[in-house]
Design a protein around this motif. Structure first.
Motif: not given
Length: 323
Positions: A45-57, A59-60, A63-68
């Protein structure tokens, strides 16, 4: 081999072997496993809050590109609206004003879409509000462009009709200035050359040598080229449309025939003295909706301001007409 543990028994004054009960061992094992599971869950749980998986990175970043992209799209829509508003302003205040058409109200240009919810399919997502607003603006832009396109189509029709109208009005002098001897008589009361009685003269007389070219004063169709009208002798009548007609009398000969299309400035005949005429000249009349009107108001097409002022002065003199 597991270590054997002993404890001192004061009652027997001897050391006894420690016997671990199976139930106790099972409890310890369960506690250990539960603690390990809780620790592992807490760690994940703690790791998920501070460390992102490659897939999460990934997707992020997506999402940031879509916002742009949405921000860029929004800027393009702003630019498109600004350009469209400039065209709309000229449409209402220049084009439609010039062609005497009613301006299109802003409420009509920016009207939304009533009825069912057109954007229901975009609801329920993290960025639903952004997506819905973007689609609303694009729909409004598309509708405004359609309204403006139809307006420009209407303006094009009005412009074509206006151009035809302007070219049809009898707006030039039928005999060139360099071919004139003088402007003998204008529109108004004049002395009849035969009866010497003062009567109304419905046209303008241009004195010129026999055979001087006569030109059509506006686009139109020749409806008569004959001598079957009392007093005019050989004469031509042109229907210019829009209620306008012009008449050219006392001709020596014709250069056109009935039902022929002519353009402003076309050679249609030659000055003569046929019919009720005292000397070679062109008798010229202009009709609007069947009524004779003063031709002096229709020479703006080929006379300078000075030439027009001189012609106006001569035409206002009450002298003797030549027919």
């Amino acid at each position: 081999m597991a270590k054997v543990k002993y404890y001192y028994d004061p009652e027997t004054l001897s050391y006894r072997k420690i016997e671990r009960k199976k139930r106790k061992t099972l409890q310890y094992a369960m506690i250990f496993l539960l603690g390990s599971a809780l620790f592992g869950f807490l760690f994940v749980f703690i790791a998920s809050q501070f460390v992102q998986s490659p897939r999460e990175r990934a997707l992020k970043r997506e999402l940031s590109n879509l916002q742009l992209q949405y921000d860029i799209l929004d800027k393009h829509v702003d630019d498109a609206f600004a350009a469209l508003e400039n065209v709309e302003d000229r449409d209402n205040n220049i084009y439609r004003l010039y062609f005497e058409a009613n301006p299109i109200p802003n409420e009509q240009r920016r009207a939304g879409f009533g009825g069912v919810n057109r954007y229901r399919k975009y609801e329920g997502y993290d960025n639903s509000k952004l997506i819905i607003e973007s689609n609303k603006r694009l729909d409004l832009l598309q509708k405004a462009i359609v309204v403006q396109s139809k307006s420009l189509d209407e303006i094009a029709v009005l412009a074509a009709d206006k151009e035809k109208f302007l070219s049809s009005i009898p707006a030039i002098q039928p005999v060139k200035n360099e071919d004139l001897k003088r402007m003998a008589s204008g529109y108004g009361y004049r002395t009849d050359p035969f009866t010497k009685v003062r009567k109304f003269h419905f046209g303008m007389d241009f004195t010129a040598p026999r055979g001087t070219p006569i030109y059509a004063t506006g686009d139109g169709e020749v409806i008569r080229a004959d001598n079957r009208s009392t007093g005019y002798g050989n004469h031509i009548r042109i229907d210019h449309g829009y209620g306008y007609q012009s008449l050219y009398g006392h001709l020596f000969k014709y250069n056109v025939k009935a039902n022929q299309k002519v353009k402003r400035g076309d050679l249609i005949g030659f000055v003569g003295s046929t019919g009720r005429s005292e000397a070679p000249h062109l008798h010229y009349e202009v009709f609007k909706d069947g009524e004779r009107i003063n031709p002096i108001n229709f020479y703006y097409g080929n006379l300078s301001a000075e030439e027009y002022a001189l012609l106006l002065e001569k035409a206002s003199l009450e002298n003797q007409s030549l027919d």
